[in-house]
Design a protein around this motif. Structure first.
Motif, PDB file in Angstrom:
ATOM      1  N   ILE A 224      28.657  29.766  37.286  1.00 11.76           N
ATOM      2  CA  ILE A 224      29.838  29.941  36.438  1.00 11.76           C
ATOM      3  C   ILE A 224      31.035  30.342  37.289  1.00 11.76           C
ATOM      4  N   VAL A 228      34.539  28.249  37.267  1.00 13.90           N
ATOM      5  CA  VAL A 228      35.827  28.848  36.907  1.00 13.90           C
ATOM      6  C   VAL A 228      36.776  28.846  38.102  1.00 13.90           C
ATOM      7  N   LEU A 238      42.622  29.804  32.561  1.00 13.28           N
ATOM      8  CA  LEU A 238      41.467  29.999  31.691  1.00 13.28           C
ATOM      9  C   LEU A 238      41.906  30.635  30.375  1.00 13.28           C
ATOM     10  N   LEU A 241      36.151  31.641  27.396  1.00 10.43           N
ATOM     11  CA  LEU A 241      34.865  31.575  28.083  1.00 10.43           C
ATOM     12  C   LEU A 241      33.829  32.212  27.170  1.00 10.43           C
ATOM     13  N   LEU A 277      27.263  27.395  27.497  1.00  6.44           N
ATOM     14  CA  LEU A 277      28.536  27.921  27.987  1.00  6.44           C
ATOM     15  C   LEU A 277      29.668  27.091  27.415  1.00  6.44           C
ATOM     16  N   LEU A 279      33.986  26.663  27.422  1.00  8.05           N
ATOM     17  CA  LEU A 279      35.166  27.036  28.218  1.00  8.05           C
ATOM     18  C   LEU A 279      36.340  26.153  27.846  1.00  8.05           C
TER      19      LEU A 279
END
Length: 287
Positions: A224, A228, A238, A241, A277, A279
C-alpha cells in the motif's frame, strides 16, 4: 518494466478469459435489461459518472466497462488480452451499450494517449489489476498524464496483504511489496468457477470443467505504501483510502465464507483481516 513478462501474461489471460466467460449466462441480455456487474463499493468511490469521460484500465472482457456506460459515462476500456477485448467489443454490440475498447499493453497505450493529448475525467482500475504492474511508478505517471485537471483516479482492489498468505489463509508465506516477482507455471486459474454466483449475476453455467491454463503467468507484489507513494510522486492528491474486511467475488483462501452481496470473509473463528482496498486521488486543477 518487464514487457517480456507482460506478453507471457497476455497469452495466459487469453486462455483464462475463455474459461471465465464460459460460466456466465447471456451477458448481453443481462446488460441490455439494465443489469450491472459493479459492486456497491466501487460505485460509492466513483460517485456520479454521468457525462464523465472514463478510462477503464485493465478492463478485462468489458462487463464493468459497459456497466459504467449504462450509468451515462463515455467509457474507454483498455486491456492486454486479445480474447478479452474481442469479447468486450462483441458484448457492446450485442447489448447495444456503446463503449470504446483498445487491445494494448497499458503502458504503451498511456504513452500514446499522452501523445494524442487525450484526457479523461476519471481513470478507473479494479479487482486484480495491481499484481500485473511491473513498474508502478511509470503506471502512476501515465495515469496522472491522462487525467484532466481536477480529474480523479479511482480504484478498488484486493488487499496486498492477501498475497502474503498461504492457500489456507493461516500462514505468512510470502514477502510484502517491493515489486517482488512471483511466477506460476499453471498461469491464471478459473476464479469465476471458484466464486460461482458471486461473479455471475447474469446466471451461472457449468461451462469449462477442470480448466488448466497452458501458459504461465508472472505477478508483481506491491505494498500500500508503494501504491500511494507512486500516485503522490506523480502529482496526485490522495482523497480516500479505505480497507474492507471482506472481498467482493473472491474466495481468497480455503475456508472463507460467502456473505450476502457476493462477498467472502474469513470464518468467525478467524481474525478479521483487510481483504479489499479502496482509493481515490485527484489531479489538482492547476496542473
Amino acid at each position: 518494466m518487464r514487457k517480456d513478462l507482460h506478453e507471457i501474461n497476455r497469452r495466459a489471460w487469453n486462455e483464462a478469459t475463455k474459461a471465465h466467460n464460459s460460466h456466465k449466462a447471456d451477458q448481453a441480455r443481462f446488460l441490455r435489461n439494465g443489469g450491472s456487474t459493479l459492486f456497491p463499493e466501487e460505485l460509492e468511490l466513483l460517485g456520479d459518472v454521468r457525462d464523465k469521460r472514463v478510462l477503464h484500465l485493465q478492463c478485462n472482457a468489458g462487463q464493468d466497462t459497459l456497466s459504467l456506460a449504462q450509468l451515462g459515462a463515455s467509457v474507454t476500456g483498455v486491456d492486454i488480452s486479445d480474447e478479452a477485448i474481442t469479447f468486450a467489443c462483441r458484448l457492446s454490440a450485442e447489448s447495444g451499450i456503446p463503449a470504446t475498447f483498445h487491445r494494448a499493453d497499458l503502458y504503451d497505450w498511456l504513452d500514446d494517449a499522452v501523445q494524442r493529448s487525450e484526457t479523461f475525467d476519471i481513470v478507473f482500475s479494479s479487482y486484480g489489476f495491481l499484481v500485473w504492474l511491473s513498474d508502478i511508478y511509470a503506471w502512476a505517471r501515465g495515469i496522472a498524464a491522462v487525467l484532466a485537471p481536477g480529474g480523479r483516479f479511482v480504484m478498488i482492489e484486493f488487499h496486498p496483504f492477501l498475497m502474503m498468505l498461504d492457500d489456507q489463509g493461516r500462514t505468512i508465506a510470502s514477502s510484502y511489496g517491493g515489486g517482488r516477482l512471483w511466477s506460476f507455471d499453471e498461469g491464471i486459474g478459473d476464479y469465476v468457477a471458484w466464486a460461482g454466483v458471486a461473479l455471475t449475476p447474469s446466471g451461472y453455467l457449468e461451462g469449462m470443467q477442470n480448466f488448466r491454463n497452458p501458459y504461465p503467468s508472472h505477478e508483481f507484489g506491491w505494498s500500500i505504501g508503494e501504491l500511494v507513494s507512486a500516485l503522490l510522486d506523480a502529482g496526485l492528491r490522495l482523497e480516500t483510502l479505505r480497507e474492507y474486511p471482506y472481498a467482493n467475488g473472491f474466495p481468497a483462501f480455503e475456508g472463507t465464507i460467502a456473505l450476502p452481496g457476493g462477498r467472502f470473509a474469513p470464518p468467525p473463528d478467524r481474525p478479521s483481516i483487510p481483504m479489499m482496498l479502496g482509493l481515490t486521488a485527484r489531479k489538482e486543477v492547476s496542473q
